[in-house]
Design a protein around this motif. Sequence first.
Motif, short mmCIF file in Angstrom:
data_model
loop_
_atom_site.label_atom_id
_atom_site.label_comp_id
_atom_site.label_asym_id
_atom_site.label_seq_id
_atom_site.Cartn_x
_atom_site.Cartn_y
_atom_site.Cartn_z
N ILE A 67 3.28 14.56 -11.39
CA ILE A 67 3.48 14.68 -12.84
C ILE A 67 2.34 15.46 -13.46
CG2 ILE A 67 3.57 13.37 -14.99
CD1 ILE A 67 5.06 11.21 -13.39
N ALA A 68 1.12 15.18 -12.99
CA ALA A 68 -0.05 15.76 -13.66
C ALA A 68 -0.36 17.18 -13.22
CB ALA A 68 -1.27 14.87 -13.41
N ILE A 69 0.22 17.60 -12.09
CA ILE A 69 -0.18 18.89 -11.52
C ILE A 69 0.25 20.03 -12.45
CG2 ILE A 69 1.85 19.54 -10.14
CD1 ILE A 69 -0.19 19.90 -7.80
N LYS A 70 -0.58 21.08 -12.49
CA LYS A 70 -0.29 22.22 -13.35
C LYS A 70 0.57 23.22 -12.58
CE LYS A 70 -3.93 22.94 -16.57
NZ LYS A 70 -5.27 23.48 -16.63
N ASN A 71 1.68 23.61 -13.17
CA ASN A 71 2.49 24.63 -12.54
C ASN A 71 1.99 25.99 -12.99
OD1 ASN A 71 4.41 26.05 -11.27
ND2 ASN A 71 6.11 24.72 -11.91
N LYS A 72 1.52 26.79 -12.04
CA LYS A 72 0.85 28.04 -12.42
C LYS A 72 1.81 29.01 -13.11
CE LYS A 72 -3.11 28.22 -9.41
NZ LYS A 72 -3.64 28.68 -8.14
N GLU A 73 3.03 29.06 -12.60
CA GLU A 73 3.98 30.00 -13.19
C GLU A 73 4.33 29.61 -14.62
OE1 GLU A 73 7.32 30.46 -10.62
OE2 GLU A 73 6.05 31.10 -8.97
N GLU A 74 4.50 28.29 -14.83
CA GLU A 74 4.83 27.82 -16.16
C GLU A 74 3.71 28.10 -17.14
OE1 GLU A 74 6.15 23.74 -17.04
OE2 GLU A 74 7.54 24.09 -15.38
N ALA A 75 2.49 27.94 -16.65
CA ALA A 75 1.32 28.14 -17.51
C ALA A 75 1.26 29.57 -18.02
CB ALA A 75 0.06 27.78 -16.75
N LYS A 76 1.72 30.49 -17.19
CA LYS A 76 1.70 31.89 -17.60
C LYS A 76 2.75 32.14 -18.69
CE LYS A 76 -0.07 33.86 -13.36
NZ LYS A 76 0.34 34.42 -12.06
N CYS A 87 2.01 10.31 -9.57
CA CYS A 87 1.07 10.68 -10.65
C CYS A 87 0.60 12.11 -10.48
CB CYS A 87 -0.14 9.76 -10.64
SG CYS A 87 0.18 8.17 -11.30
N ILE A 88 0.25 12.46 -9.24
CA ILE A 88 -0.25 13.82 -9.00
C ILE A 88 0.83 14.83 -9.31
CG2 ILE A 88 -1.09 15.38 -7.22
CD1 ILE A 88 -2.45 12.92 -5.97
N SER A 127 0.83 -1.20 0.00
CA SER A 127 0.00 0.00 0.00
C SER A 127 0.87 1.25 0.00
CB SER A 127 -0.95 0.00 1.19
OG SER A 127 -0.21 0.03 2.38
N MET A 128 2.04 1.19 0.67
CA MET A 128 2.96 2.33 0.62
C MET A 128 3.43 2.57 -0.81
SD MET A 128 3.51 3.89 3.39
CE MET A 128 5.08 4.70 3.15
N LEU A 129 3.75 1.46 -1.49
CA LEU A 129 4.20 1.57 -2.88
C LEU A 129 3.13 2.23 -3.74
CD1 LEU A 129 6.47 0.62 -4.86
CD2 LEU A 129 4.98 -1.30 -5.36
N LEU A 130 1.87 1.79 -3.54
CA LEU A 130 0.78 2.36 -4.32
C LEU A 130 0.60 3.84 -4.00
CD1 LEU A 130 -1.90 -0.43 -4.32
CD2 LEU A 130 -0.59 0.42 -6.23
N LEU A 131 0.74 4.17 -2.71
CA LEU A 131 0.60 5.57 -2.31
C LEU A 131 1.67 6.42 -3.00
CD1 LEU A 131 -0.99 7.44 -0.41
CD2 LEU A 131 0.85 7.15 1.22
N ALA A 132 2.91 5.87 -3.02
CA ALA A 132 4.00 6.59 -3.68
C ALA A 132 3.68 6.79 -5.14
CB ALA A 132 5.31 5.82 -3.52
#
Lengths: 172, 158, 358
Positions: A163-172, A160-161, A150-155
């Motif tokens: 990698i997928a998260i949007k960087n606000k500064e980059e988006a600008k 994933c989050i 379960s730790m592995l899955l959590l990692a």
Amino acid sequence: MKGSTIVFYLLALLTLVCGILSVSTRQIFRAAIYLLFTLIGIAGIYFWLDYQFIAAVQIVVYVGGIVVLIIFSIFLTQQTGERLPRQKPGRKIFSALAVFCGFAFTMLQVFQHEFTGTLEEGAQPSVQNIGKLMLGTQNGGYALPFELVSMLLLAALVGCIVIAIKNKEEAK
Amino acid sequence: MFIKNYIKNIFSAVKSLLVGMKRTLYYFTHHKEIITQQYPDNRDTLILPERFKGEVVMPHNENNEHRCTGCTACELACPNGSIKVITKFDISPDGKKKKAIDKLVYHLELCTMCNLCVEACPSDAIKMAQTFEHSVYDRNQLTKTLNNPGSKIMDGVE
Amino acid sequence: MWSFSNIANLVHEVLAEHFNPAITLAIEMVIAGVSVIGLFAILGLVLVIMERKVSAWMQIRLGPNRVGPKGMLQSLADTLKLIVKEGMTPNGADKLLFNLAPFIAMIVAMLLMAPIAFAKDLQMWDLNIGILYVSALSSVTVISILMAGWSSNNKFSLLGAMRSGAQIVSYELSAGLSALAIVVLTGSLQISEIITSQANGWWIFKGHIPAIIAFVTFIIAVTAETNRAPFDLAEAESELTAGFHTEYSGMKFALFFLAEYVNVFIMCSIAATLFFGGWMPLHIGNWHKFNHVMDFIPSSIWFFGKTFFLIFVIMWFRWTFPRLRIDQLLDLEWKYLLPITMFNLLLVTAVAILGWHF
């Protein structure tokens, strides 16, 4: 020949034929579908053995999850309608050899192992027993590996989050 | 704050969905609201909505008089040329020439029932009728002359 | 008092007298299969006419009213039409997979019938993992849709298949988690045990607010999983003509159509089993007289009544709500349903441990 033996051979035939087809077909989508039938055949063998929990998990994880993911990635990447090019004979021979070695190794293990019979009744593969063993901490409980997985899955989830998260500064 | 909005969102969404479901349930249980007309069966008792438009007609009174002055406003207003006004000059008893219609030709096959001609008419000579069973075997029958033969303009309409 | 198990035993005894065990088993399996197919046909006919009438009345229309009394034989006429029509296979299609897909959809629907308890003692396979089995197999439905969409060699079909894949894979989670709420309360995955645990009241009443939340999320997730409006992006008529079954005609189309309705029936019967006690009559705690009166209504009527009520609710959704966009669909699942069901699962666990339920 008993009825259940016939059922076993039918399931084994389905598994083997679809397995061979899935590596020999040249259309990648068909390969995924044959793989699906192979996995369903294996789930059928689990049902035949009365290991219903394992069978259902096999269907949930492999059929409903992995194969769908494979099909999705095929849809998104490959030009699915076209046939793949023929493989070079060298590769064919090498992969056949690899398969044969794996097969021989497994068979060697099976034949060398001495199966000892027992008069004791086997443990009931009911969900309660599986759950108790899976989360048990004493004699033969699998609590530690379970938590580690379960730790592995959590990692993986956190990764994933990130990698997928949007960087606000980059988006600008 | 975020949590508060989130929960508020959920409740308002559920509420608005329930409002919609209440309406459909009302219709589901109240069959008298059904608006479907079973047309060929109820042909005799068919009630058309007030604003239904079937074709352009020109009403005449009992003396075979109409209100059309032949001003061609309807012809100009029509977007697809389904009205053609053919005018003539009447000689009145005191010797004056007066413009009047000879024929008001109406092409039903071109008409889209847009009502622009009726709105353009300054003297309310034409109106929309509710007849709608227009099918005929010959296309020429759809070209109609709206004024009756021998009709003339009503007194006092300029 | 006769019961279904008596009938089954009678049939078994009669067969066992005349044949040897293997042939008896084979004949019994054939009987079960034929009755499932018969049930499918009846369900198809009933649900199609029900849907058309419900939709008509909700949209202030009359609905089919020409064939038979009040139009009740309309679906029979439709079936006749579909049987007579030619089953086309397009030229560029992958013929094997194209023709296989509707049958997979149908087989999955048939397999899902196995653990459902239709009435007291009327259950084909009371397996240990009933609920898990249902949620496992219902995820296989997506394979038939993906197969149909891809092998049609048509952009609309492929888009529909992709959408339905994304949809089913994500909504399965919240369907499973909300079903798990009742499993936690019961302590078993077995359908028969879940039903007998509701002998003193249905879970939706016994389980307080968590059970109600679980029921609402389950119904929403099930509507999405069976690809019905407002989640019918896979076959959105106005965008994709008919989505994954655009190229299908005749009986192959009918199989997809039937599989959809049967899936709705199965999912509703599972919801009825989990939350409304399946065939269990309405019992309230220790009111023995009331319970006894309720027992006089046959159990099959209870089961079908509850199931058809839930089917009506799902049809009610379909004819009330507008279709969601794909991003709204995924938002609803990942940002709302999934967190809610997970939180609800925690709540249910607390309720079960503390014994707050009745």
